[in-house]
Motif scaffolding. Sequence first.
Motif, PDB file in Angstrom:
ATOM      1  N   PRO A 209       0.806  -1.223   0.000  1.00 35.57           N
ATOM      2  CA  PRO A 209       0.000   0.000   0.000  1.00 35.57           C
ATOM      3  C   PRO A 209       0.842   1.278   0.000  1.00 35.57           C
ATOM      4  O   PRO A 209       0.451   2.290  -0.586  1.00 35.57           O
ATOM      5  CB  PRO A 209      -0.818  -0.117   1.291  1.00 35.57           C
ATOM      6  CG  PRO A 209      -0.822  -1.571   1.615  1.00 35.57           C
ATOM      7  CD  PRO A 209       0.506  -2.078   1.165  1.00 35.57           C
ATOM      8  N   HIS A 210       1.999   1.208   0.630  1.00 38.13           N
ATOM      9  CA  HIS A 210       2.857   2.390   0.733  1.00 38.13           C
ATOM     10  C   HIS A 210       3.676   2.609  -0.536  1.00 38.13           C
ATOM     11  O   HIS A 210       4.096   3.732  -0.820  1.00 38.13           O
ATOM     12  CB  HIS A 210       3.755   2.249   1.961  1.00 38.13           C
ATOM     13  CG  HIS A 210       2.996   1.943   3.212  1.00 38.13           C
ATOM     14  ND1 HIS A 210       2.097   2.844   3.772  1.00 38.13           N
ATOM     15  CD2 HIS A 210       2.947   0.824   3.991  1.00 38.13           C
ATOM     16  CE1 HIS A 210       1.562   2.310   4.851  1.00 38.13           C
ATOM     17  NE2 HIS A 210       2.058   1.090   5.007  1.00 38.13           N
ATOM     18  N   PHE A 211       3.893   1.532  -1.285  1.00 32.42           N
ATOM     19  CA  PHE A 211       4.498   1.692  -2.605  1.00 32.42           C
ATOM     20  C   PHE A 211       3.501   2.391  -3.533  1.00 32.42           C
ATOM     21  O   PHE A 211       3.855   3.303  -4.288  1.00 32.42           O
ATOM     22  CB  PHE A 211       4.891   0.340  -3.201  1.00 32.42           C
ATOM     23  CG  PHE A 211       6.011  -0.359  -2.485  1.00 32.42           C
ATOM     24  CD1 PHE A 211       6.998   0.356  -1.816  1.00 32.42           C
ATOM     25  CD2 PHE A 211       6.098  -1.749  -2.489  1.00 32.42           C
ATOM     26  CE1 PHE A 211       8.039  -0.290  -1.168  1.00 32.42           C
ATOM     27  CE2 PHE A 211       7.141  -2.403  -1.851  1.00 32.42           C
ATOM     28  CZ  PHE A 211       8.103  -1.674  -1.181  1.00 32.42           C
ATOM     29  N   MET A 212       2.249   1.991  -3.447  1.00 30.11           N
ATOM     30  CA  MET A 212       1.220   2.576  -4.306  1.00 30.11           C
ATOM     31  C   MET A 212       0.967   4.038  -3.968  1.00 30.11           C
ATOM     32  O   MET A 212       0.683   4.853  -4.851  1.00 30.11           O
ATOM     33  CB  MET A 212      -0.072   1.763  -4.201  1.00 30.11           C
ATOM     34  CG  MET A 212       0.024   0.377  -4.829  1.00 30.11           C
ATOM     35  SD  MET A 212      -1.567  -0.496  -4.916  1.00 30.11           S
ATOM     36  CE  MET A 212      -1.804  -0.913  -3.198  1.00 30.11           C
ATOM     37  N   SER A 213       1.093   4.390  -2.680  1.00 32.64           N
ATOM     38  CA  SER A 213       0.871   5.784  -2.281  1.00 32.64           C
ATOM     39  C   SER A 213       2.062   6.676  -2.585  1.00 32.64           C
ATOM     40  O   SER A 213       1.948   7.912  -2.566  1.00 32.64           O
ATOM     41  CB  SER A 213       0.562   5.848  -0.776  1.00 32.64           C
ATOM     42  OG  SER A 213       1.736   5.579  -0.008  1.00 32.64           O
ATOM     43  N   GLY A 214       3.218   6.052  -2.845  1.00 32.60           N
ATOM     44  CA  GLY A 214       4.424   6.819  -3.128  1.00 32.60           C
ATOM     45  C   GLY A 214       5.226   7.205  -1.909  1.00 32.60           C
ATOM     46  O   GLY A 214       6.257   7.873  -2.026  1.00 32.60           O
ATOM     47  N   GLN A 215       4.785   6.774  -0.727  1.00 31.71           N
ATOM     48  CA  GLN A 215       5.516   7.102   0.506  1.00 31.71           C
ATOM     49  C   GLN A 215       6.822   6.314   0.614  1.00 31.71           C
ATOM     50  O   GLN A 215       7.801   6.802   1.181  1.00 31.71           O
ATOM     51  CB  GLN A 215       4.642   6.805   1.723  1.00 31.71           C
ATOM     52  CG  GLN A 215       3.468   7.751   1.900  1.00 31.71           C
ATOM     53  CD  GLN A 215       3.918   9.171   2.141  1.00 31.71           C
ATOM     54  OE1 GLN A 215       3.692  10.059   1.292  1.00 31.71           O
ATOM     55  NE2 GLN A 215       4.553   9.422   3.254  1.00 31.71           N
ATOM     56  N   LEU A 216       6.817   5.114   0.042  1.00 34.07           N
ATOM     57  CA  LEU A 216       8.001   4.262   0.065  1.00 34.07           C
ATOM     58  C   LEU A 216       8.349   3.830  -1.348  1.00 34.07           C
ATOM     59  O   LEU A 216       7.499   3.855  -2.240  1.00 34.07           O
ATOM     60  CB  LEU A 216       7.769   3.026   0.936  1.00 34.07           C
ATOM     61  CG  LEU A 216       7.372   3.254   2.392  1.00 34.07           C
ATOM     62  CD1 LEU A 216       7.152   1.921   3.088  1.00 34.07           C
ATOM     63  CD2 LEU A 216       8.418   4.075   3.137  1.00 34.07           C
ATOM     64  N   ARG A 217       9.606   3.408  -1.528  1.00 36.36           N
ATOM     65  CA  ARG A 217      10.071   2.994  -2.846  1.00 36.36           C
ATOM     66  C   ARG A 217      10.804   1.655  -2.720  1.00 36.36           C
ATOM     67  O   ARG A 217      11.715   1.526  -1.898  1.00 36.36           O
ATOM     68  CB  ARG A 217      11.020   4.049  -3.410  1.00 36.36           C
ATOM     69  CG  ARG A 217      11.486   3.801  -4.851  1.00 36.36           C
ATOM     70  CD  ARG A 217      12.486   4.869  -5.296  1.00 36.36           C
ATOM     71  NE  ARG A 217      11.997   6.214  -5.025  1.00 36.36           N
ATOM     72  CZ  ARG A 217      12.603   7.073  -4.203  1.00 36.36           C
ATOM     73  NH1 ARG A 217      13.722   6.744  -3.599  1.00 36.36           N
ATOM     74  NH2 ARG A 217      12.096   8.266  -4.012  1.00 36.36           N
ATOM     75  N   PRO A 218      10.439   0.651  -3.529  1.00 32.29           N
ATOM     76  CA  PRO A 218      11.146  -0.630  -3.487  1.00 32.29           C
ATOM     77  C   PRO A 218      12.413  -0.575  -4.336  1.00 32.29           C
ATOM     78  O   PRO A 218      12.395  -0.083  -5.462  1.00 32.29           O
ATOM     79  CB  PRO A 218      10.134  -1.604  -4.088  1.00 32.29           C
ATOM     80  CG  PRO A 218       9.364  -0.773  -5.068  1.00 32.29           C
ATOM     81  CD  PRO A 218       9.297   0.620  -4.463  1.00 32.29           C
ATOM     82  N   LEU A 219      13.511  -1.094  -3.781  1.00 29.62           N
ATOM     83  CA  LEU A 219      14.774  -1.108  -4.529  1.00 29.62           C
ATOM     84  C   LEU A 219      15.178  -2.497  -4.983  1.00 29.62           C
ATOM     85  O   LEU A 219      15.771  -2.653  -6.043  1.00 29.62           O
ATOM     86  CB  LEU A 219      15.903  -0.502  -3.685  1.00 29.62           C
ATOM     87  CG  LEU A 219      15.773   0.958  -3.261  1.00 29.62           C
ATOM     88  CD1 LEU A 219      17.086   1.416  -2.633  1.00 29.62           C
ATOM     89  CD2 LEU A 219      15.396   1.847  -4.428  1.00 29.62           C
ATOM     90  N   ALA A 220      14.881  -3.519  -4.172  1.00 29.60           N
ATOM     91  CA  ALA A 220      15.291  -4.875  -4.528  1.00 29.60           C
ATOM     92  C   ALA A 220      14.500  -5.892  -3.732  1.00 29.60           C
ATOM     93  O   ALA A 220      14.012  -5.607  -2.637  1.00 29.60           O
ATOM     94  CB  ALA A 220      16.783  -5.066  -4.284  1.00 29.60           C
ATOM     95  N   VAL A 221      14.394  -7.091  -4.296  1.00 26.82           N
ATOM     96  CA  VAL A 221      13.665  -8.196  -3.678  1.00 26.82           C
ATOM     97  C   VAL A 221      14.650  -9.268  -3.247  1.00 26.82           C
ATOM     98  O   VAL A 221      15.585  -9.596  -3.982  1.00 26.82           O
ATOM     99  CB  VAL A 221      12.656  -8.795  -4.690  1.00 26.82           C
ATOM    100  CG1 VAL A 221      11.991 -10.034  -4.108  1.00 26.82           C
ATOM    101  CG2 VAL A 221      11.615  -7.757  -5.085  1.00 26.82           C
ATOM    102  N   VAL A 222      14.450  -9.820  -2.057  1.00 29.13           N
ATOM    103  CA  VAL A 222      15.284 -10.914  -1.577  1.00 29.13           C
ATOM    104  C   VAL A 222      14.804 -12.217  -2.206  1.00 29.13           C
ATOM    105  O   VAL A 222      13.608 -12.456  -2.330  1.00 29.13           O
ATOM    106  CB  VAL A 222      15.209 -11.023  -0.046  1.00 29.13           C
ATOM    107  CG1 VAL A 222      16.051 -12.193   0.444  1.00 29.13           C
ATOM    108  CG2 VAL A 222      15.688  -9.733   0.596  1.00 29.13           C
ATOM    109  N   GLY A 223      15.729 -13.064  -2.594  1.00 27.83           N
ATOM    110  CA  GLY A 223      15.347 -14.332  -3.198  1.00 27.83           C
ATOM    111  C   GLY A 223      15.866 -14.452  -4.614  1.00 27.83           C
ATOM    112  O   GLY A 223      16.627 -13.607  -5.104  1.00 27.83           O
ATOM    113  N   GLU A 224      15.430 -15.493  -5.295  1.00 24.89           N
ATOM    114  CA  GLU A 224      15.964 -15.797  -6.618  1.00 24.89           C
ATOM    115  C   GLU A 224      15.010 -15.445  -7.750  1.00 24.89           C
ATOM    116  O   GLU A 224      15.332 -15.682  -8.915  1.00 24.89           O
ATOM    117  CB  GLU A 224      16.329 -17.285  -6.683  1.00 24.89           C
ATOM    118  CG  GLU A 224      17.414 -17.656  -5.670  1.00 24.89           C
ATOM    119  CD  GLU A 224      17.840 -19.101  -5.764  1.00 24.89           C
ATOM    120  OE1 GLU A 224      17.248 -19.823  -6.597  1.00 24.89           O
ATOM    121  OE2 GLU A 224      18.757 -19.504  -5.031  1.00 24.89           O
ATOM    122  N   GLN A 225      13.843 -14.889  -7.437  1.00 26.57           N
ATOM    123  CA  GLN A 225      12.928 -14.521  -8.503  1.00 26.57           C
ATOM    124  C   GLN A 225      12.193 -13.226  -8.175  1.00 26.57           C
ATOM    125  O   GLN A 225      11.976 -12.894  -7.008  1.00 26.57           O
ATOM    126  CB  GLN A 225      11.902 -15.639  -8.744  1.00 26.57           C
ATOM    127  CG  GLN A 225      10.974 -15.918  -7.559  1.00 26.57           C
ATOM    128  CD  GLN A 225      10.076 -17.110  -7.806  1.00 26.57           C
ATOM    129  OE1 GLN A 225      10.546 -18.222  -8.013  1.00 26.57           O
ATOM    130  NE2 GLN A 225       8.770 -16.884  -7.785  1.00 26.57           N
TER     131      GLN A 225
END
Length: 323
Positions: A209-225
């Motif tokens: 929800p916070h990515f969609m609102s623009g309050q937070l930004r994702p940089l990378a995902v943990v894992g292999e996919q």
Amino acid sequence: MNRIPTFVLAAALAGSAPGFAQDFSRRPITMVVPAPAGGASDAIARSLADTMGKALGQIVIVDNKPGASGMLATQLVARAPADGYTLLVTHTTPIYYAHYTFAKVPYDVRRDLAFVTHICDASLVLAVHKDVPARNMTEFIAWAKTRKGHVSYGSYGVGSSGHLMSSYLSESRQLGMSHVPYKGEAPMIQDLVGGHIPWAFATAGSLSPHFMSGQLRPLAVVGEQRLDDLPGVPTLIEAGFRDPEFKIIGGLTMMVPAGTPAPVLARLEKEARAAIQTAQLKARFQVFGLIGVGNSAKEAREGFEASGPVIEKLVRISGARMD
């Protein structure tokens, strides 16, 4: 509760094990969950209980036993009769991390418990506050180096997978960051959104929800996919962080007391793995940003054994030892 010796149980059930493996009609099955009602662990367990109960022709009761970082529930199952009527659906802390972070653990995973299946992986995401001037991991590391010694990160508990990976990122890249522990993911994310901490690892479902609102930004995902809900966000591996320490992720595992007869364990494994592939469970996984696994008992055990040296190293680096 005194535990019945394994050899006594095995002898008592030896003559009827094949029939018993097909018949769970004697009494309801209890699925113990080391988390309060309402969270992801509870929701997944209840869906599993419903689906497996129908397949086994039996009621499966979910018993929430939070406390002591999951060790309370795990100890209860470890000491239960090894007859297939008591299951554990647990997050990784009491199984994968406890023996490395706590001085005293009231059970031994290898001796007291048997794996049924690894249910799912938690898709942790490295998220930054909107004011952090970084849109990828290269920019994030560069930014952190310019502020060496003045950047903090949050975690949802000392010794959690988020804490261990964050600490390793700071130490391995010589960033000099400070750890701010929280009592759970929700308060940590609240402070992340509020800008009180600039970054943290957290589950995709809670961050979405916070990515969609623009309050937070994702940089990378943990894992292999990559995640279906975040197709444009690379994995840490893709971003150049190939250290095995960044492959350790959380999730949920199903276990039973050690000494559970092989035919009974095989039946539980079969029904659990089938349930994980149903539309009901897949929908639940998607809601919480989880990735369904449903591997064999043998594969689950092998994954546990392989993770040990890496977790031990992460705990040592982080200093997350609770005596």
